[in-house]
Motif scaffolding. Structure first.
Motif, PDB file in Angstrom:
ATOM      1  N   LEU A   1      -9.936  10.670   3.666  1.00 48.33           N
ATOM      2  CA  LEU A   1      -9.356  11.025   2.371  1.00 48.33           C
ATOM      3  C   LEU A   1     -10.433  11.518   1.415  1.00 48.33           C
ATOM      4  CD1 LEU A   1      -7.057  11.059   0.279  1.00 48.33           C
ATOM      5  CD2 LEU A   1      -7.561   8.646  -0.169  1.00 48.33           C
TER       6      LEU A   1
ATOM      7  N   LEU B   1      -1.983   8.584   5.735  1.00 44.31           N
ATOM      8  CA  LEU B   1      -2.878   7.529   5.262  1.00 44.31           C
ATOM      9  C   LEU B   1      -2.299   6.147   5.539  1.00 44.31           C
ATOM     10  CD1 LEU B   1      -3.961   9.097   1.857  1.00 44.31           C
ATOM     11  CD2 LEU B   1      -5.361   8.868   3.905  1.00 44.31           C
ATOM     12  N   TRP B   2      -1.000   5.998   5.347  1.00 38.84           N
ATOM     13  CA  TRP B   2      -0.356   4.710   5.616  1.00 38.84           C
ATOM     14  C   TRP B   2      -0.448   4.354   7.097  1.00 38.84           C
ATOM     15  CZ3 TRP B   2       4.415   3.721   8.267  1.00 38.84           C
ATOM     16  CH2 TRP B   2       4.818   2.393   8.194  1.00 38.84           C
TER      17      TRP B   2
ATOM     18  N   VAL C   1       0.638  10.956   2.369  1.00 40.30           N
ATOM     19  CA  VAL C   1       0.898   9.529   2.190  1.00 40.30           C
ATOM     20  C   VAL C   1       1.236   8.885   3.534  1.00 40.30           C
ATOM     21  CG1 VAL C   1       2.496   7.856   1.162  1.00 40.30           C
ATOM     22  CG2 VAL C   1       1.612   9.747  -0.209  1.00 40.30           C
TER      23      VAL C   1
ATOM     24  N   ARG D   1      -4.147   3.418   7.897  1.00 48.81           N
ATOM     25  CA  ARG D   1      -4.527   2.110   7.364  1.00 48.81           C
ATOM     26  C   ARG D   1      -3.837   0.981   8.128  1.00 48.81           C
ATOM     27  NH1 ARG D   1      -2.960  -1.784   3.756  1.00 48.81           N
ATOM     28  NH2 ARG D   1      -4.627  -2.691   2.456  1.00 48.81           N
TER      29      ARG D   1
ATOM     30  N   PHE E   1       0.837  -1.204   0.000  1.00 47.21           N
ATOM     31  CA  PHE E   1       0.000   0.000   0.000  1.00 47.21           C
ATOM     32  C   PHE E   1       0.869   1.249   0.000  1.00 47.21           C
ATOM     33  CE2 PHE E   1      -1.980   3.452   2.375  1.00 47.21           C
ATOM     34  CZ  PHE E   1      -3.168   3.616   1.693  1.00 47.21           C
ATOM     35  N   LEU E   2       1.956   1.243   0.782  1.00 50.61           N
ATOM     36  CA  LEU E   2       2.849   2.405   0.837  1.00 50.61           C
ATOM     37  C   LEU E   2       3.496   2.650  -0.518  1.00 50.61           C
ATOM     38  CD1 LEU E   2       4.229   4.610   2.479  1.00 50.61           C
ATOM     39  CD2 LEU E   2       5.965   2.946   3.154  1.00 50.61           C
TER      40      LEU E   2
ATOM     41  N   VAL F   1       1.311   6.940  -6.666  1.00 47.88           N
ATOM     42  CA  VAL F   1       0.216   7.875  -6.938  1.00 47.88           C
ATOM     43  C   VAL F   1       0.640   9.302  -6.598  1.00 47.88           C
ATOM     44  CG1 VAL F   1      -2.130   8.523  -6.277  1.00 47.88           C
ATOM     45  CG2 VAL F   1      -1.559   6.121  -6.621  1.00 47.88           C
ATOM     46  N   ALA F   2       1.380   9.464  -5.480  1.00 53.28           N
ATOM     47  CA  ALA F   2       1.852  10.794  -5.092  1.00 53.28           C
ATOM     48  C   ALA F   2       2.814  11.356  -6.132  1.00 53.28           C
ATOM     49  CB  ALA F   2       2.521  10.727  -3.719  1.00 53.28           C
TER      50      ALA F   2
ATOM     51  N   ALA G   1       0.858   4.076  -2.837  1.00 56.92           N
ATOM     52  CA  ALA G   1       0.562   5.464  -2.465  1.00 56.92           C
ATOM     53  C   ALA G   1       1.670   6.407  -2.916  1.00 56.92           C
ATOM     54  CB  ALA G   1       0.358   5.564  -0.957  1.00 56.92           C
TER      55      ALA G   1
ATOM     56  N   THR H   1      -7.335  12.864   8.579  1.00 56.80           N
ATOM     57  CA  THR H   1      -6.867  11.517   8.921  1.00 56.80           C
ATOM     58  C   THR H   1      -6.395  11.463  10.363  1.00 56.80           C
ATOM     59  OG1 THR H   1      -6.200  11.186   6.611  1.00 56.80           O
ATOM     60  CG2 THR H   1      -5.266   9.698   8.246  1.00 56.80           C
TER      61      THR H   1
END
Length: 484
Positions: free
Chosen positions: A285, A194-195, A191, A198, A6-7, A13-14, A10, A47
Protein backbone atom coordinates in the motif's frame (compact mmCIF):
# COMPACT_ATOMS: atom_id res chain seq x y z
CA UNK A 1 -7.71 -4.86 15.21
CA UNK A 2 -10.11 -7.61 14.22
CA UNK A 3 -10.58 -8.43 10.56
CA UNK A 4 -14.19 -7.22 10.34
CA UNK A 5 -13.31 -3.98 12.14
CA UNK A 6 -10.42 -3.38 9.73
CA UNK A 7 -12.82 -3.86 6.80
CA UNK A 8 -15.27 -1.34 8.25
CA UNK A 9 -12.51 1.22 8.85
CA UNK A 10 -11.13 0.66 5.33
CA UNK A 11 -14.59 1.19 3.80
CA UNK A 12 -15.02 4.41 5.79
CA UNK A 13 -11.63 5.67 4.56
CA UNK A 14 -12.59 4.67 1.00
CA UNK A 15 -15.88 6.56 1.26
CA UNK A 16 -14.07 9.65 2.56
CA UNK A 17 -11.53 9.38 -0.28
CA UNK A 18 -14.30 9.14 -2.88
CA UNK A 19 -16.14 12.17 -1.47
CA UNK A 20 -12.88 14.15 -1.32
CA UNK A 21 -12.04 13.27 -4.95
CA UNK A 22 -15.48 14.42 -6.09
CA UNK A 23 -15.26 17.63 -4.08
CA UNK A 24 -11.94 18.57 -5.76
CA UNK A 25 -13.31 18.28 -9.29
CA UNK A 26 -13.87 22.03 -9.41
CA UNK A 27 -10.11 22.67 -9.16
CA UNK A 28 -8.70 19.74 -11.14
CA UNK A 29 -11.60 18.49 -13.25
CA UNK A 30 -11.57 14.73 -13.71
CA UNK A 31 -7.77 14.49 -13.65
CA UNK A 32 -7.65 13.36 -10.02
CA UNK A 33 -10.10 10.57 -10.81
CA UNK A 34 -8.09 9.38 -13.81
CA UNK A 35 -4.79 9.55 -11.89
CA UNK A 36 -6.34 8.09 -8.74
CA UNK A 37 -7.68 5.13 -10.72
CA UNK A 38 -4.16 4.28 -11.89
CA UNK A 39 -2.71 4.58 -8.37
CA UNK A 40 -5.46 2.36 -6.90
CA UNK A 41 -4.93 -0.12 -9.72
CA UNK A 42 -1.29 -0.40 -8.65
CA UNK A 43 -2.37 -0.83 -5.02
CA UNK A 44 -4.32 -3.94 -6.06
CA UNK A 45 -1.50 -5.24 -8.29
CA UNK A 46 1.19 -4.71 -5.66
CA UNK A 47 -0.90 -6.32 -2.92
CA UNK A 48 -1.69 -9.28 -5.17
CA UNK A 49 1.97 -9.78 -6.10
CA UNK A 50 2.97 -9.64 -2.45
CA UNK A 51 0.75 -12.59 -1.54
CA UNK A 52 3.01 -14.88 -3.56
CA UNK A 53 6.24 -12.89 -3.82
CA UNK A 54 6.35 -11.34 -0.35
CA UNK A 55 4.55 -13.81 1.90
CA UNK A 56 5.82 -16.99 0.19
CA UNK A 57 9.08 -15.70 -1.27
CA UNK A 58 8.32 -16.80 -4.87
CA UNK A 59 9.17 -13.94 -7.25
CA UNK A 60 6.61 -13.68 -10.03
CA UNK A 61 7.63 -11.88 -13.24
CA UNK A 62 4.30 -12.64 -14.94
CA UNK A 63 2.14 -10.02 -13.23
CA UNK A 64 1.32 -8.32 -16.52
CA UNK A 65 -0.02 -11.62 -17.89
CA UNK A 66 -2.62 -11.97 -15.12
CA UNK A 67 -3.55 -8.31 -15.50
CA UNK A 68 -3.98 -8.81 -19.25
CA UNK A 69 -6.07 -11.96 -18.74
CA UNK A 70 -8.55 -9.91 -16.73
CA UNK A 71 -8.59 -7.19 -19.40
CA UNK A 72 -9.09 -9.60 -22.29
CA UNK A 73 -11.78 -11.50 -20.41
CA UNK A 74 -13.69 -8.21 -20.35
CA UNK A 75 -13.01 -7.66 -24.06
CA UNK A 76 -14.23 -11.15 -24.98
CA UNK A 77 -17.41 -10.97 -22.88
CA UNK A 78 -18.14 -7.39 -23.98
CA UNK A 79 -17.97 -8.45 -27.62
CA UNK A 80 -20.16 -11.46 -26.87
CA UNK A 81 -22.70 -9.28 -25.08
CA UNK A 82 -22.80 -6.76 -27.93
CA UNK A 83 -24.00 -9.42 -30.42
CA UNK A 84 -25.14 -12.59 -28.62
CA UNK A 85 -27.26 -13.78 -31.53
CA UNK A 86 -24.22 -14.00 -33.79
CA UNK A 87 -22.08 -16.04 -31.42
CA UNK A 88 -24.60 -18.06 -29.37
CA UNK A 89 -27.37 -18.95 -31.82
CA UNK A 90 -27.67 -22.66 -32.64
CA UNK A 91 -25.34 -23.55 -29.76
CA UNK A 92 -26.04 -25.26 -26.42
CA UNK A 93 -25.31 -21.90 -24.74
CA UNK A 94 -28.02 -19.93 -26.54
CA UNK A 95 -29.92 -19.48 -23.24
CA UNK A 96 -27.04 -17.33 -21.93
CA UNK A 97 -28.06 -14.57 -24.33
CA UNK A 98 -30.74 -13.51 -21.86
CA UNK A 99 -28.03 -12.66 -19.30
CA UNK A 100 -26.05 -10.45 -21.68
CA UNK A 101 -24.66 -7.83 -21.69
CA UNK A 102 -22.95 -8.28 -18.34
CA UNK A 103 -22.41 -5.48 -15.84
CA UNK A 104 -18.90 -4.32 -15.06
CA UNK A 105 -18.87 -5.78 -11.50
CA UNK A 106 -19.79 -9.15 -13.01
CA UNK A 107 -17.00 -8.80 -15.58
CA UNK A 108 -14.57 -8.04 -12.74
CA UNK A 109 -15.60 -11.23 -10.93
CA UNK A 110 -15.30 -13.31 -14.11
CA UNK A 111 -11.94 -11.75 -14.94
CA UNK A 112 -10.74 -12.68 -11.47
CA UNK A 113 -11.97 -16.26 -11.92
CA UNK A 114 -10.21 -16.66 -15.27
CA UNK A 115 -6.94 -15.22 -13.98
CA UNK A 116 -7.24 -17.30 -10.80
CA UNK A 117 -7.60 -20.47 -12.87
CA UNK A 118 -4.60 -19.45 -14.98
CA UNK A 119 -2.66 -18.81 -11.77
CA UNK A 120 -3.63 -22.19 -10.38
CA UNK A 121 -2.54 -23.90 -13.61
CA UNK A 122 0.72 -21.99 -13.69
CA UNK A 123 1.38 -22.93 -10.08
CA UNK A 124 0.64 -26.58 -10.67
CA UNK A 125 3.15 -26.66 -13.53
CA UNK A 126 5.90 -24.46 -12.10
CA UNK A 127 5.79 -24.44 -8.29
CA UNK A 128 8.07 -27.43 -8.05
CA UNK A 129 10.72 -25.03 -9.34
CA UNK A 130 12.34 -22.62 -6.90
CA UNK A 131 14.25 -19.38 -6.96
CA UNK A 132 15.35 -18.00 -10.30
CA UNK A 133 13.96 -21.03 -12.17
CA UNK A 134 10.43 -20.25 -10.99
CA UNK A 135 10.87 -16.56 -11.91
CA UNK A 136 12.00 -17.48 -15.44
CA UNK A 137 9.04 -19.87 -15.79
CA UNK A 138 6.56 -17.09 -14.92
CA UNK A 139 8.20 -14.80 -17.46
CA UNK A 140 7.92 -17.53 -20.10
CA UNK A 141 4.24 -18.00 -19.23
CA UNK A 142 3.63 -14.28 -19.84
CA UNK A 143 5.29 -14.54 -23.28
CA UNK A 144 3.20 -17.59 -24.18
CA UNK A 145 -0.07 -15.91 -23.15
CA UNK A 146 0.81 -12.76 -25.06
CA UNK A 147 1.53 -14.82 -28.17
CA UNK A 148 -1.88 -16.52 -27.85
CA UNK A 149 -3.67 -13.17 -27.53
CA UNK A 150 -1.76 -11.66 -30.47
CA UNK A 151 -2.99 -14.52 -32.69
CA UNK A 152 -6.59 -14.56 -31.35
CA UNK A 153 -8.67 -12.59 -33.84
CA UNK A 154 -11.83 -12.69 -31.70
CA UNK A 155 -10.33 -10.23 -29.19
CA UNK A 156 -8.65 -8.14 -31.88
CA UNK A 157 -5.32 -9.93 -32.14
CA UNK A 158 -2.38 -7.64 -32.76
CA UNK A 159 -4.75 -4.91 -34.02
CA UNK A 160 -6.30 -4.45 -30.60
CA UNK A 161 -9.93 -3.95 -29.67
CA UNK A 162 -12.10 -0.92 -28.96
CA UNK A 163 -14.49 -0.66 -26.04
CA UNK A 164 -17.16 2.04 -26.17
CA UNK A 165 -18.06 2.82 -22.59
CA UNK A 166 -21.29 4.52 -21.49
CA UNK A 167 -21.30 8.18 -20.51
CA UNK A 168 -22.74 7.45 -17.07
CA UNK A 169 -23.54 4.58 -14.72
CA UNK A 170 -26.79 4.32 -12.80
CA UNK A 171 -26.53 3.16 -9.19
CA UNK A 172 -30.15 3.15 -8.16
CA UNK A 173 -31.28 6.78 -7.86
CA UNK A 174 -27.70 8.05 -8.23
CA UNK A 175 -26.09 8.73 -11.61
CA UNK A 176 -22.30 8.85 -11.80
CA UNK A 177 -20.04 9.85 -14.66
CA UNK A 178 -18.33 6.70 -15.86
CA UNK A 179 -14.86 7.73 -14.69
CA UNK A 180 -16.36 8.29 -11.23
CA UNK A 181 -17.88 4.82 -11.42
CA UNK A 182 -14.55 3.27 -12.44
CA UNK A 183 -12.74 5.11 -9.63
CA UNK A 184 -15.31 3.85 -7.11
CA UNK A 185 -15.00 0.25 -8.31
CA UNK A 186 -11.20 0.34 -8.17
CA UNK A 187 -11.37 1.90 -4.70
CA UNK A 188 -13.52 -1.01 -3.52
CA UNK A 189 -11.15 -3.48 -5.17
CA UNK A 190 -8.23 -1.91 -3.31
CA UNK A 191 -10.11 -2.29 -0.02
CA UNK A 192 -10.87 -5.93 -0.87
CA UNK A 193 -7.24 -6.69 -1.76
CA UNK A 194 -5.89 -5.09 1.41
CA UNK A 195 -8.46 -6.86 3.57
CA UNK A 196 -7.63 -10.23 2.00
CA UNK A 197 -3.87 -9.66 2.41
CA UNK A 198 -4.20 -8.57 6.05
CA UNK A 199 -6.51 -11.50 6.86
CA UNK A 200 -4.05 -13.95 5.31
CA UNK A 201 -1.11 -12.38 7.14
CA UNK A 202 -2.78 -12.95 10.52
CA UNK A 203 -4.14 -16.44 9.84
CA UNK A 204 -2.73 -19.98 9.90
CA UNK A 205 -2.31 -19.70 6.15
CA UNK A 206 -0.08 -16.68 6.70
CA UNK A 207 2.04 -18.65 9.16
CA UNK A 208 2.40 -21.36 6.53
CA UNK A 209 3.40 -18.79 3.91
CA UNK A 210 6.03 -17.38 6.30
CA UNK A 211 7.40 -20.86 6.93
CA UNK A 212 7.74 -21.43 3.18
CA UNK A 213 9.49 -18.08 2.76
CA UNK A 214 11.96 -18.70 5.60
CA UNK A 215 12.87 -22.32 4.86
CA UNK A 216 10.66 -24.42 2.61
CA UNK A 217 12.56 -27.65 3.27
CA UNK A 218 12.17 -27.24 7.02
CA UNK A 219 8.49 -26.38 6.55
CA UNK A 220 7.90 -29.58 4.57
CA UNK A 221 9.71 -31.60 7.21
CA UNK A 222 7.47 -30.01 9.87
CA UNK A 223 4.31 -31.12 8.08
CA UNK A 224 3.36 -27.83 6.39
CA UNK A 225 1.38 -28.60 3.17
CA UNK A 226 3.68 -26.44 1.08
CA UNK A 227 2.37 -27.31 -2.39
CA UNK A 228 -1.24 -26.76 -1.35
CA UNK A 229 -0.42 -23.38 0.19
CA UNK A 230 1.61 -22.29 -2.81
CA UNK A 231 -1.22 -23.23 -5.17
CA UNK A 232 -3.63 -21.21 -3.05
CA UNK A 233 -1.22 -18.25 -3.17
CA UNK A 234 -0.80 -18.36 -6.97
CA UNK A 235 -4.55 -18.69 -7.54
CA UNK A 236 -5.43 -15.88 -5.14
CA UNK A 237 -2.65 -13.62 -6.42
CA UNK A 238 -3.66 -14.22 -10.03
CA UNK A 239 -7.35 -13.63 -9.26
CA UNK A 240 -6.70 -10.22 -7.67
CA UNK A 241 -4.47 -9.19 -10.57
CA UNK A 242 -7.16 -10.23 -13.03
CA UNK A 243 -9.76 -8.23 -11.12
CA UNK A 244 -7.47 -5.20 -11.33
CA UNK A 245 -7.19 -5.65 -15.11
CA UNK A 246 -10.88 -6.31 -15.84
CA UNK A 247 -12.00 -2.62 -15.81
CA UNK A 248 -8.93 -1.56 -17.82
CA UNK A 249 -10.64 -1.71 -21.29
CA UNK A 250 -13.38 0.62 -20.06
CA UNK A 251 -10.75 2.99 -18.66
CA UNK A 252 -8.62 3.34 -21.82
CA UNK A 253 -11.23 2.54 -24.48
CA UNK A 254 -8.71 0.63 -26.61
CA UNK A 255 -6.72 -2.47 -25.65
CA UNK A 256 -3.80 -3.98 -27.53
CA UNK A 257 -1.43 -6.76 -26.43
CA UNK A 258 1.59 -4.48 -26.14
CA UNK A 259 -0.29 -2.26 -23.68
CA UNK A 260 -2.07 -4.92 -21.64
CA UNK A 261 1.10 -7.02 -21.31
CA UNK A 262 3.19 -3.87 -20.86
CA UNK A 263 6.42 -3.67 -18.91
CA UNK A 264 5.13 -1.02 -16.42
CA UNK A 265 2.68 -3.49 -14.88
CA UNK A 266 5.30 -6.19 -14.39
CA UNK A 267 7.93 -3.76 -13.05
CA UNK A 268 5.63 -1.78 -10.77
CA UNK A 269 4.00 -4.89 -9.33
CA UNK A 270 7.45 -6.01 -8.12
CA UNK A 271 9.00 -2.65 -7.24
CA UNK A 272 6.12 -1.27 -5.18
CA UNK A 273 6.04 -4.06 -2.56
CA UNK A 274 9.84 -4.15 -2.38
CA UNK A 275 10.07 -0.39 -1.80
CA UNK A 276 7.15 -0.39 0.61
CA UNK A 277 8.07 -3.64 2.38
CA UNK A 278 7.15 -7.23 1.55
CA UNK A 279 6.49 -8.75 4.97
CA UNK A 280 3.38 -6.70 5.78
CA UNK A 281 0.10 -5.87 4.04
CA UNK A 282 0.90 -2.18 4.56
CA UNK A 283 4.12 -2.36 2.51
CA UNK A 284 2.51 -2.71 -0.94
CA UNK A 285 0.00 0.00 0.00
CA UNK A 286 2.73 2.47 0.96
CA UNK A 287 4.88 1.57 -2.06
CA UNK A 288 1.98 1.83 -4.51
CA UNK A 289 0.75 5.16 -3.13
CA UNK A 290 4.28 6.57 -3.18
CA UNK A 291 5.45 5.33 -6.56
CA UNK A 292 2.06 5.62 -8.26
CA UNK A 293 1.69 9.24 -7.16
CA UNK A 294 5.27 10.10 -8.13
CA UNK A 295 4.75 8.59 -11.58
CA UNK A 296 1.60 10.63 -12.13
CA UNK A 297 3.34 13.81 -10.98
CA UNK A 298 6.35 13.08 -13.18
CA UNK A 299 4.09 12.44 -16.17
CA UNK A 300 2.41 15.82 -15.79
CA UNK A 301 5.38 17.97 -14.76
CA UNK A 302 8.31 16.25 -16.46
CA UNK A 303 7.67 13.53 -19.01
CA UNK A 304 5.93 10.15 -19.08
CA UNK A 305 9.15 8.29 -19.95
CA UNK A 306 10.56 9.28 -16.56
CA UNK A 307 8.09 7.09 -14.64
CA UNK A 308 10.05 3.85 -15.04
CA UNK A 309 13.30 5.75 -14.42
CA UNK A 310 11.93 6.85 -11.04
CA UNK A 311 10.96 3.26 -10.23
CA UNK A 312 14.39 1.97 -11.21
CA UNK A 313 16.34 4.56 -9.22
CA UNK A 314 14.22 4.11 -6.10
CA UNK A 315 14.34 0.32 -6.38
CA UNK A 316 18.14 0.28 -6.59
CA UNK A 317 18.41 2.78 -3.73
CA UNK A 318 16.12 0.77 -1.45
CA UNK A 319 17.71 -2.58 -2.29
CA UNK A 320 21.08 -1.14 -1.26
CA UNK A 321 20.13 1.12 1.66
CA UNK A 322 16.87 -0.33 3.01
CA UNK A 323 16.15 -3.86 1.76
CA UNK A 324 13.34 -4.21 4.31
CA UNK A 325 11.42 -1.37 2.62
CA UNK A 326 9.79 1.71 4.09
CA UNK A 327 7.49 -0.18 6.46
CA UNK A 328 10.31 -2.45 7.61
CA UNK A 329 12.59 0.55 8.16
CA UNK A 330 9.88 2.27 10.19
CA UNK A 331 9.28 -0.89 12.25
CA UNK A 332 13.00 -1.21 13.02
CA UNK A 333 13.10 2.43 14.12
CA UNK A 334 10.05 2.07 16.37
CA UNK A 335 11.49 -1.09 17.98
CA UNK A 336 14.63 0.86 18.87
CA UNK A 337 13.04 4.21 19.77
CA UNK A 338 9.91 2.88 21.50
CA UNK A 339 10.52 -0.74 22.58
CA UNK A 340 7.69 -0.75 25.13
CA UNK A 341 5.04 1.59 23.73
CA UNK A 342 4.75 4.59 21.44
CA UNK A 343 6.05 7.82 22.90
CA UNK A 344 6.36 11.43 21.80
CA UNK A 345 9.92 11.26 20.55
CA UNK A 346 9.32 8.17 18.38
CA UNK A 347 6.18 9.58 16.77
CA UNK A 348 7.76 13.02 16.27
CA UNK A 349 10.90 11.66 14.59
CA UNK A 350 8.86 9.30 12.41
CA UNK A 351 6.67 12.18 11.21
CA UNK A 352 9.68 14.43 10.56
CA UNK A 353 11.48 11.66 8.64
CA UNK A 354 8.36 11.01 6.55
CA UNK A 355 8.01 14.72 5.80
CA UNK A 356 11.69 15.00 4.79
CA UNK A 357 11.46 11.97 2.53
CA UNK A 358 8.30 13.09 0.72
CA UNK A 359 9.49 16.69 0.30
CA UNK A 360 12.88 15.48 -0.90
CA UNK A 361 11.50 13.13 -3.56
CA UNK A 362 8.96 15.68 -4.79
CA UNK A 363 11.65 18.37 -4.80
CA UNK A 364 13.92 16.27 -7.01
CA UNK A 365 11.12 15.73 -9.54
CA UNK A 366 10.11 19.40 -9.69
CA UNK A 367 13.74 20.57 -9.86
CA UNK A 368 14.35 18.23 -12.78
CA UNK A 369 11.70 20.17 -14.69
CA UNK A 370 13.68 23.35 -14.00
CA UNK A 371 16.82 21.68 -15.32
CA UNK A 372 14.91 20.47 -18.36
CA UNK A 373 14.03 24.10 -19.12
CA UNK A 374 17.69 25.09 -18.75
CA UNK A 375 18.92 22.31 -21.06
CA UNK A 376 16.69 23.60 -23.84
CA UNK A 377 19.00 26.59 -24.14
CA UNK A 378 22.11 26.60 -26.36
CA UNK A 379 25.04 24.75 -24.78
CA UNK A 380 27.14 27.87 -24.07
CA UNK A 381 24.21 29.51 -22.23
CA UNK A 382 23.28 26.63 -19.91
CA UNK A 383 25.87 27.33 -17.19
CA UNK A 384 25.08 31.05 -17.25
CA UNK A 385 21.31 30.54 -16.91
CA UNK A 386 19.63 31.04 -13.53
CA UNK A 387 17.34 28.03 -14.17
CA UNK A 388 20.35 25.72 -14.27
CA UNK A 389 21.73 26.82 -10.90
CA UNK A 390 18.28 26.92 -9.29
CA UNK A 391 17.68 23.35 -10.45
CA UNK A 392 21.08 22.10 -9.27
CA UNK A 393 20.71 23.81 -5.88
CA UNK A 394 17.18 22.46 -5.48
CA UNK A 395 18.26 18.90 -6.26
CA UNK A 396 21.12 19.11 -3.74
CA UNK A 397 18.78 20.37 -1.00
CA UNK A 398 16.21 17.69 -1.88
CA UNK A 399 18.92 15.01 -1.72
CA UNK A 400 19.87 16.30 1.75
CA UNK A 401 16.24 15.86 2.76
CA UNK A 402 16.17 12.24 1.60
CA UNK A 403 19.52 11.38 3.23
CA UNK A 404 18.49 13.02 6.51
CA UNK A 405 15.21 11.06 6.51
CA UNK A 406 17.15 7.82 6.13
CA UNK A 407 19.61 8.82 8.84
CA UNK A 408 16.82 9.74 11.26
CA UNK A 409 15.19 6.33 10.90
CA UNK A 410 18.57 4.56 11.20
CA UNK A 411 19.25 6.53 14.42
CA UNK A 412 22.43 8.12 13.07
CA UNK A 413 23.62 11.04 15.21
CA UNK A 414 24.63 13.14 12.21
CA UNK A 415 21.06 13.00 10.94
CA UNK A 416 19.88 15.50 13.56
CA UNK A 417 22.26 18.19 12.29
CA UNK A 418 21.66 17.34 8.62
CA UNK A 419 17.86 17.37 9.00
CA UNK A 420 17.99 20.68 10.90
CA UNK A 421 20.21 22.19 8.18
CA UNK A 422 17.89 20.97 5.39
CA UNK A 423 14.81 22.33 7.16
CA UNK A 424 16.53 25.68 7.78
CA UNK A 425 17.52 26.01 4.12
CA UNK A 426 13.95 25.15 3.16
CA UNK A 427 12.61 27.87 5.45
CA UNK A 428 14.94 30.48 3.95
CA UNK A 429 14.13 29.36 0.41
CA UNK A 430 10.37 29.45 0.99
CA UNK A 431 10.61 32.91 2.56
CA UNK A 432 12.67 34.16 -0.41
CA UNK A 433 10.16 32.74 -2.89
CA UNK A 434 7.32 34.51 -1.10
CA UNK A 435 9.12 37.81 -1.69
CA UNK A 436 10.18 37.06 -5.27
CA UNK A 437 6.96 35.38 -6.45
CA UNK A 438 3.97 36.46 -4.33
CA UNK A 439 1.53 34.21 -6.21
CA UNK A 440 -1.53 33.71 -3.95
CA UNK A 441 -2.00 30.18 -5.29
CA UNK A 442 1.40 29.13 -3.87
CA UNK A 443 1.42 31.37 -0.82
CA UNK A 444 -0.39 28.91 1.44
CA UNK A 445 1.94 26.02 0.58
CA UNK A 446 5.07 28.11 1.21
CA UNK A 447 3.80 29.42 4.54
CA UNK A 448 2.90 25.87 5.56
CA UNK A 449 6.41 24.67 4.68
CA UNK A 450 7.94 27.45 6.80
CA UNK A 451 5.72 26.60 9.79
CA UNK A 452 6.33 22.83 9.49
CA UNK A 453 10.08 23.30 9.08
CA UNK A 454 10.26 25.58 12.12
CA UNK A 455 8.24 23.17 14.25
CA UNK A 456 10.42 20.24 13.11
CA UNK A 457 13.66 22.08 13.97
CA UNK A 458 12.36 22.95 17.44
CA UNK A 459 11.28 19.35 17.93
CA UNK A 460 14.66 17.93 16.88
CA UNK A 461 16.41 20.15 19.41
CA UNK A 462 14.45 18.73 22.33
CA UNK A 463 16.54 16.99 24.97
CA UNK A 464 14.73 13.65 24.86
CA UNK A 465 15.22 13.34 21.09
CA UNK A 466 18.91 14.31 21.29
CA UNK A 467 19.29 11.80 24.12
CA UNK A 468 17.85 9.06 21.91
CA UNK A 469 20.49 9.66 19.22
CA UNK A 470 23.34 10.17 21.67
CA UNK A 471 22.54 6.82 23.29
CA UNK A 472 23.09 5.06 19.97
CA UNK A 473 26.78 5.99 19.75
CA UNK A 474 27.85 3.26 22.12
CA UNK A 475 25.27 0.73 21.04
CA UNK A 476 26.67 -2.61 19.94
CA UNK A 477 26.04 -3.22 16.21
CA UNK A 478 23.53 -5.94 15.48
CA UNK A 479 25.20 -9.35 15.15
CA UNK A 480 28.49 -8.33 16.81
CA UNK A 481 29.55 -10.85 19.46
CA UNK A 482 30.01 -9.77 23.06
CA UNK A 483 33.65 -10.05 24.16
CA UNK A 484 34.88 -10.48 27.72
Amino acid sequence: MRSWLFLIVALIVAAATFVLALSMRGSYGDYLLFAGYVVLQYVVLATAWNILGGYCGYVNFGSAAFFAMGAYTTVALHKLGANPGRYLSDTPFEFLGALLPLSLPTLILLGGMVSGLVGFGMGYLTLRLRGVFFAIATLAMAVVLQTIVVNWDYVGGSRGAYIIRPDAAELGPVSLAYIQYLFLLMLLLAVLALWVARTIERSRMGLGFAAIRDDETAAEASGVPTLRLKLAATALSGALMGMAGAPFPYYVGYVEPATAFGLPYAVNAIAMPMIGGTTSWAGPLVGALLLGSLQQIATVTFRSEASLLIVGVLLVAFVIAAPVGIVGLMQEFLRAAAPDRLNFRAVAVALIASYCFIVGILGIIFDLTVLQTAFQLPLHQIVNSSAFWIGVFGILVSALYVVSAYGLLKLQRWALQLASLSLLVSMVGSAALIGLDPDPRRLGVRIAMIVISLAAIVCLRKREIRKLYNSQRGARPSGQPVTA
